[in-house]
Design a protein around this motif. Structure first.
Motif, PDB file in Angstrom:
ATOM      1  N   LEU A  11       0.803  -1.228   0.000  1.00 16.49           N
ATOM      2  CA  LEU A  11       0.000   0.000   0.000  1.00 16.49           C
ATOM      3  C   LEU A  11       0.833   1.273   0.000  1.00 16.49           C
ATOM      4  N   ARG A  12       2.124   1.151  -0.039  1.00 12.42           N
ATOM      5  CA  ARG A  12       2.993   2.334   0.021  1.00 12.42           C
ATOM      6  C   ARG A  12       2.944   3.183  -1.237  1.00 12.42           C
ATOM      7  N   THR A  13       2.416   2.651  -2.317  1.00  9.31           N
ATOM      8  CA  THR A  13       2.243   3.487  -3.517  1.00  9.31           C
ATOM      9  C   THR A  13       1.268   4.630  -3.218  1.00  9.31           C
ATOM     10  N   TYR A  14       0.357   4.414  -2.277  1.00 11.80           N
ATOM     11  CA  TYR A  14      -0.597   5.462  -1.898  1.00 11.80           C
ATOM     12  C   TYR A  14       0.047   6.532  -1.029  1.00 11.80           C
ATOM     13  N   THR A  15       1.069   6.158  -0.257  1.00 10.32           N
ATOM     14  CA  THR A  15       1.688   7.093   0.689  1.00 10.32           C
ATOM     15  C   THR A  15       3.012   7.657   0.177  1.00 10.32           C
ATOM     16  N   ASP A  36      -7.625   8.228   4.039  1.00  6.62           N
ATOM     17  CA  ASP A  36      -8.176   8.317   2.688  1.00  6.62           C
ATOM     18  C   ASP A  36      -8.279   9.766   2.210  1.00  6.62           C
ATOM     19  N   PHE A  39      -4.557  10.298   1.373  1.00  8.77           N
ATOM     20  CA  PHE A  39      -3.987   9.335   0.426  1.00  8.77           C
ATOM     21  C   PHE A  39      -5.139   8.642  -0.292  1.00  8.77           C
ATOM     22  N   SER A  40      -5.699   9.340  -1.228  1.00  7.95           N
ATOM     23  CA  SER A  40      -6.923   8.904  -1.908  1.00  7.95           C
ATOM     24  C   SER A  40      -6.847   7.464  -2.419  1.00  7.95           C
ATOM     25  N   GLY A  41      -7.855   6.678  -2.028  1.00  2.00           N
ATOM     26  CA  GLY A  41      -7.955   5.303  -2.488  1.00  2.00           C
ATOM     27  C   GLY A  41      -7.440   4.263  -1.519  1.00  2.00           C
ATOM     28  N   ILE A  42      -6.674   4.674  -0.512  1.00  2.00           N
ATOM     29  CA  ILE A  42      -6.076   3.689   0.393  1.00  2.00           C
ATOM     30  C   ILE A  42      -7.134   2.953   1.209  1.00  2.00           C
ATOM     31  N   LYS A  43      -8.164   3.658   1.618  1.00  2.00           N
ATOM     32  CA  LYS A  43      -9.208   3.021   2.439  1.00  2.00           C
ATOM     33  C   LYS A  43      -9.887   1.884   1.686  1.00  2.00           C
ATOM     34  N   ARG A  45      -8.681  -0.186  -0.209  1.00  2.00           N
ATOM     35  CA  ARG A  45      -7.845  -1.392  -0.205  1.00  2.00           C
ATOM     36  C   ARG A  45      -7.898  -2.106   1.146  1.00  2.00           C
TER      37      ARG A  45
END
Length: 92
Positions: A11-15, A36, A39-43, A45
């Motif tokens: 998930l680090r691509t989001y952060t 979210d 970091f849009s979209g992380i939630k 996942r």
């Protein structure tokens, strides 16, 4: 209340590659909302379309699995550490 959130590699691509970020919230649900927002979209996942933790994602507050606590309503006191951990499956 500010907490540290450990982010798994997947998930680090989001952060932006960060392995740990801070988030604000009184419980896990609020922490995920704050993440979210930043970091849009992380939630999406971490939780499914029904707003429940995905089957193969584990979330811990300090050392406690939230599924055995209050699920997404598990409190996140200031200074707590929240860990998002993808489940590992396999076998022979």
């Amino acid at each position: 209340m500010a907490v540290n959130v450990r982010i798994p590699t997947i998930l680090r691509t989001y952060t932006g590659g960060d392995s740990e970020v801070t988030a604000e919230g009184a419980n896990v649900a609020e922490i995920l909302d704050d993440l979210d927002a930043r970091f849009s979209g992380i939630k999406g996942r971490i939780v499914d379309e029904d707003g429940k933790l995905r089957r193969f994602v584990n979330v811990y507050v300090n050392n406690d699995d939230v599924r055995f606590e209050q699920d997404l309503a598990t409190p996140t006191p200031a200074g707590a550490e929240v860990s998002v951990i993808p489940a590992v499956a396999g076998g022979c």
